[in-house]
Motif scaffolding. Sequence first.
Motif, mmCIF file in Angstrom:
data_model
loop_
_atom_site.group_PDB
_atom_site.id
_atom_site.type_symbol
_atom_site.label_atom_id
_atom_site.label_comp_id
_atom_site.label_asym_id
_atom_site.label_seq_id
_atom_site.Cartn_x
_atom_site.Cartn_y
_atom_site.Cartn_z
ATOM 1 N N LEU A 489 0.806 -1.216 0.000
ATOM 2 C CA LEU A 489 0.000 0.000 0.000
ATOM 3 C C LEU A 489 0.840 1.268 0.000
ATOM 4 O O LEU A 489 0.295 2.356 -0.192
ATOM 5 C CB LEU A 489 -0.929 0.003 1.211
ATOM 6 N N GLY A 490 2.139 1.144 0.246
ATOM 7 C CA GLY A 490 2.996 2.321 0.256
ATOM 8 C C GLY A 490 3.251 2.882 1.631
ATOM 9 O O GLY A 490 3.787 3.988 1.762
ATOM 10 N N ILE A 491 2.900 2.151 2.675
ATOM 11 C CA ILE A 491 3.181 2.567 4.044
ATOM 12 C C ILE A 491 4.520 1.953 4.423
ATOM 13 O O ILE A 491 4.601 0.770 4.782
ATOM 14 C CB ILE A 491 2.066 2.119 5.003
ATOM 15 N N THR A 492 5.577 2.723 4.319
ATOM 16 C CA THR A 492 6.928 2.205 4.505
ATOM 17 C C THR A 492 7.694 3.048 5.517
ATOM 18 O O THR A 492 7.222 4.097 5.969
ATOM 19 C CB THR A 492 7.690 2.190 3.167
ATOM 20 N N GLY A 493 8.915 2.604 5.817
ATOM 21 C CA GLY A 493 9.802 3.374 6.687
ATOM 22 C C GLY A 493 9.251 3.552 8.083
ATOM 23 O O GLY A 493 8.699 2.636 8.702
ATOM 24 N N ALA A 499 2.900 1.961 12.387
ATOM 25 C CA ALA A 499 1.647 1.234 12.182
ATOM 26 C C ALA A 499 1.722 -0.168 12.774
ATOM 27 O O ALA A 499 0.763 -0.652 13.392
ATOM 28 C CB ALA A 499 1.329 1.173 10.686
ATOM 29 N N ILE A 500 2.855 -0.850 12.594
ATOM 30 C CA ILE A 500 3.015 -2.190 13.150
ATOM 31 C C ILE A 500 3.006 -2.150 14.673
ATOM 32 O O ILE A 500 2.401 -3.010 15.337
ATOM 33 C CB ILE A 500 4.308 -2.834 12.621
ATOM 34 N N LYS A 501 3.634 -1.154 15.236
ATOM 35 C CA LYS A 501 3.653 -1.037 16.692
ATOM 36 C C LYS A 501 2.261 -0.802 17.257
ATOM 37 O O LYS A 501 1.893 -1.354 18.304
ATOM 38 C CB LYS A 501 4.590 0.106 17.108
ATOM 39 N N LEU A 502 1.456 0.008 16.572
ATOM 40 C CA LEU A 502 0.080 0.246 17.027
ATOM 41 C C LEU A 502 -0.724 -1.044 17.023
ATOM 42 O O LEU A 502 -1.471 -1.336 17.960
ATOM 43 C CB LEU A 502 -0.585 1.297 16.138
ATOM 44 N N ALA A 503 -0.558 -1.837 15.973
ATOM 45 C CA ALA A 503 -1.315 -3.089 15.873
ATOM 46 C C ALA A 503 -0.868 -4.099 16.922
ATOM 47 O O ALA A 503 -1.690 -4.758 17.576
ATOM 48 C CB ALA A 503 -1.176 -3.670 14.470
ATOM 49 N N THR A 504 0.449 -4.253 17.102
ATOM 50 C CA THR A 504 0.946 -5.236 18.064
ATOM 51 C C THR A 504 0.625 -4.830 19.505
ATOM 52 O O THR A 504 0.283 -5.686 20.332
ATOM 53 C CB THR A 504 2.457 -5.421 17.906
ATOM 54 N N ASN A 505 0.702 -3.538 19.796
ATOM 55 C CA ASN A 505 0.347 -3.084 21.143
ATOM 56 C C ASN A 505 -1.132 -3.314 21.431
ATOM 57 O O ASN A 505 -1.512 -3.666 22.560
ATOM 58 C CB ASN A 505 0.683 -1.603 21.309
ATOM 59 N N ALA A 506 -1.971 -3.119 20.408
ATOM 60 C CA ALA A 506 -3.403 -3.355 20.596
ATOM 61 C C ALA A 506 -3.685 -4.823 20.868
ATOM 62 O O ALA A 506 -4.487 -5.169 21.747
ATOM 63 C CB ALA A 506 -4.166 -2.884 19.356
ATOM 64 N N ALA A 507 -3.015 -5.728 20.141
ATOM 65 C CA ALA A 507 -3.213 -7.163 20.365
ATOM 66 C C ALA A 507 -2.725 -7.580 21.744
ATOM 67 O O ALA A 507 -3.382 -8.353 22.458
ATOM 68 C CB ALA A 507 -2.488 -7.954 19.279
ATOM 69 N N GLU A 508 -1.566 -7.054 22.131
ATOM 70 C CA GLU A 508 -1.009 -7.413 23.435
ATOM 71 C C GLU A 508 -1.892 -6.918 24.574
ATOM 72 O O GLU A 508 -2.166 -7.657 25.538
ATOM 73 C CB GLU A 508 0.389 -6.813 23.552
ATOM 74 N N ALA A 509 -2.361 -5.664 24.483
ATOM 75 C CA ALA A 509 -3.200 -5.111 25.548
ATOM 76 C C ALA A 509 -4.534 -5.844 25.644
ATOM 77 O O ALA A 509 -5.024 -6.117 26.751
ATOM 78 C CB ALA A 509 -3.425 -3.615 25.292
ATOM 79 N N ALA A 510 -5.116 -6.191 24.491
ATOM 80 C CA ALA A 510 -6.392 -6.897 24.510
ATOM 81 C C ALA A 510 -6.238 -8.307 25.088
ATOM 82 O O ALA A 510 -7.078 -8.765 25.870
ATOM 83 C CB ALA A 510 -6.968 -6.960 23.097
ATOM 84 N N SER A 511 -5.171 -8.996 24.726
ATOM 85 C CA SER A 511 -4.947 -10.343 25.260
ATOM 86 C C SER A 511 -4.681 -10.299 26.762
ATOM 87 O O SER A 511 -5.106 -11.204 27.500
ATOM 88 C CB SER A 511 -3.772 -11.001 24.536
ATOM 89 N N ARG A 512 -4.000 -9.266 27.188
ATOM 90 C CA ARG A 512 -3.780 -9.145 28.638
ATOM 91 C C ARG A 512 -5.098 -8.951 29.382
ATOM 92 O O ARG A 512 -5.306 -9.509 30.462
ATOM 93 C CB ARG A 512 -2.842 -7.977 28.901
ATOM 94 N N TRP A 513 -6.007 -8.191 28.781
ATOM 95 C CA TRP A 513 -7.307 -8.000 29.410
ATOM 96 C C TRP A 513 -8.109 -9.301 29.414
ATOM 97 O O TRP A 513 -8.801 -9.624 30.393
ATOM 98 C CB TRP A 513 -8.072 -6.894 28.699
ATOM 99 N N LEU A 514 -8.028 -10.061 28.317
ATOM 100 C CA LEU A 514 -8.694 -11.361 28.279
ATOM 101 C C LEU A 514 -8.122 -12.292 29.351
ATOM 102 O O LEU A 514 -8.854 -13.092 29.946
ATOM 103 C CB LEU A 514 -8.535 -12.004 26.901
#
Length: 525
Positions: A489-493, A499-514
């Motif tokens: 898509l052209g989201i680089t650098g 963007a990757i950090k936002l996604a991984t932090n969201a998954a980690e925080a949600a799993s911790r809540w679960l």
Amino acid sequence: MKFKPTKSRSLVLRRGKITEKYLFSLGTIKIPSLTEAPVKSLGKVFNSSLKDAASIQATNKDLETWLSSVDKSGLPGKFKAWIYQHGILPRILWPLLVYEVPISTVEGFEMRISRFLRRWLGLPRSLSSIALYGHNNKLKLPFSSLSEEFMVSRSRELLQYRESSDPRVALAGIEVRTGRKWRAAEAVDIAVSRLQQRVIVGAVAQGRAGLGSSRTPNYNKAQGKEKRSLILEEVRAGVEEKRTSQVVQLRQQGAWTRWEQAVERKVTWNELWKAEPQRIKFLIRAVYDVLPSPSNLFTWGKVETPGCLLCQKRGTLEHILSCCPKALAQGRYRWRHDQVFKAVADSICSGISYNKSTCPVKNKITFIKAGEKLAVPFRNTSPSLLATVHDWELRVDLAKQLKFPEVVAKTTLRPDIVVTSVASKQVILLELTVPWEDRMEEAHERKRAKYSELVEECRSNGWRARCQPIEVGCRGFAGQSLCRAYKMLGITGANQRRAIKLATNAAEAASRWLWIKRGEEWHVG
């Protein structure tokens, strides 16, 4: 020349044994013996025994004193860990370098340090030390191994002797003694042979970059400091290979070695300062599966049954975070999926807005001097999709059900994200999955097969269709598919890393809540 008796030392040997029967003096001033006043030079103590046993014991006591003082300081655990890395470790390495310390003693020191690090970070005693010091782990922590640094230091010392500019030192054959378990000379010789073998084999392509994409230093052409650096890096690589051979034998804590599609994650000191202690604690324990799940508690002898608190099946960490049928029916996993989905959709929306706001770059005239040749610039043969046109429209399956655009194809399928461009007749389908990290590849193939017919139908209607399943592991590890999708898509650098950090932090925080709510009622607000 002026002689100072108080700065001199005497040592009398009679029949091979030290004796204090004879005393020396200069005039009325007594010359002290080595027994009375040992000499200290460059941090090394010379006493009457001329052995290092007493000094090694003193170093052992110093290490215990430093660790105990830090442990009782009342500081947060991450501050104590920082003091070890930047205070205790450099300070303890010097006596280990100047004295003849066997590697077994150093390993004993490291075991003691590891116990304190686990306590400061809130980790269980069963956690392997490879999790703390490994360089090739999927989760890299900012701690250095005392044994590894000791090996590198003694190897560096040996190289300084061998490559000394003074031929008398270089040819003296000075031996660096480190015990029988590990010898610096053997480690350096093995490293040199591996580097020479690499010269014979030549450059080997790694990853998708191809030959010539990165500079590979040649050992035969290296000199001085560069040559020593190559050898020391190879010594480190040998230590890491030994760790890898040990961790693959661990069925539970070594499961990360099978995460072929997961991108590694490095915890920096900056991230460690900003993160909550409980978050880092959960992340490390989840990656190495040492959380107090019902299955682990049963193995540790803490409970009588390993049943899940919701469905009574075997309550492993994988079951709680990914496979519990009751949690699936209650919408827990869907809620986590939506948290990660929001982060991914926001990043793509920002990429579309950025490409719409940017203007095309005008062609520039390049002037060259007389006699010089024009350097042909590198041309990207595959430009990003978002930069090709400016009428991209983003549709997401969030809050309300997504309706696939009928102008493209008629279907009841609902991909998570649909990006369309009417002007260029292009459509991009993105389908997010938040699986257990071991099953990323399986999830990718399943989602690709699910939308294969829809992609063919779109193409038959005259549209350029692409389907890109993306995965973010439930413990906060991005799949390689997510990186490929952002690159397409052209989201680089820096934008891609953010963007990757936002996604991984969201998954980690949600799993911790679960995990926190694993035995409680579930209510989605």
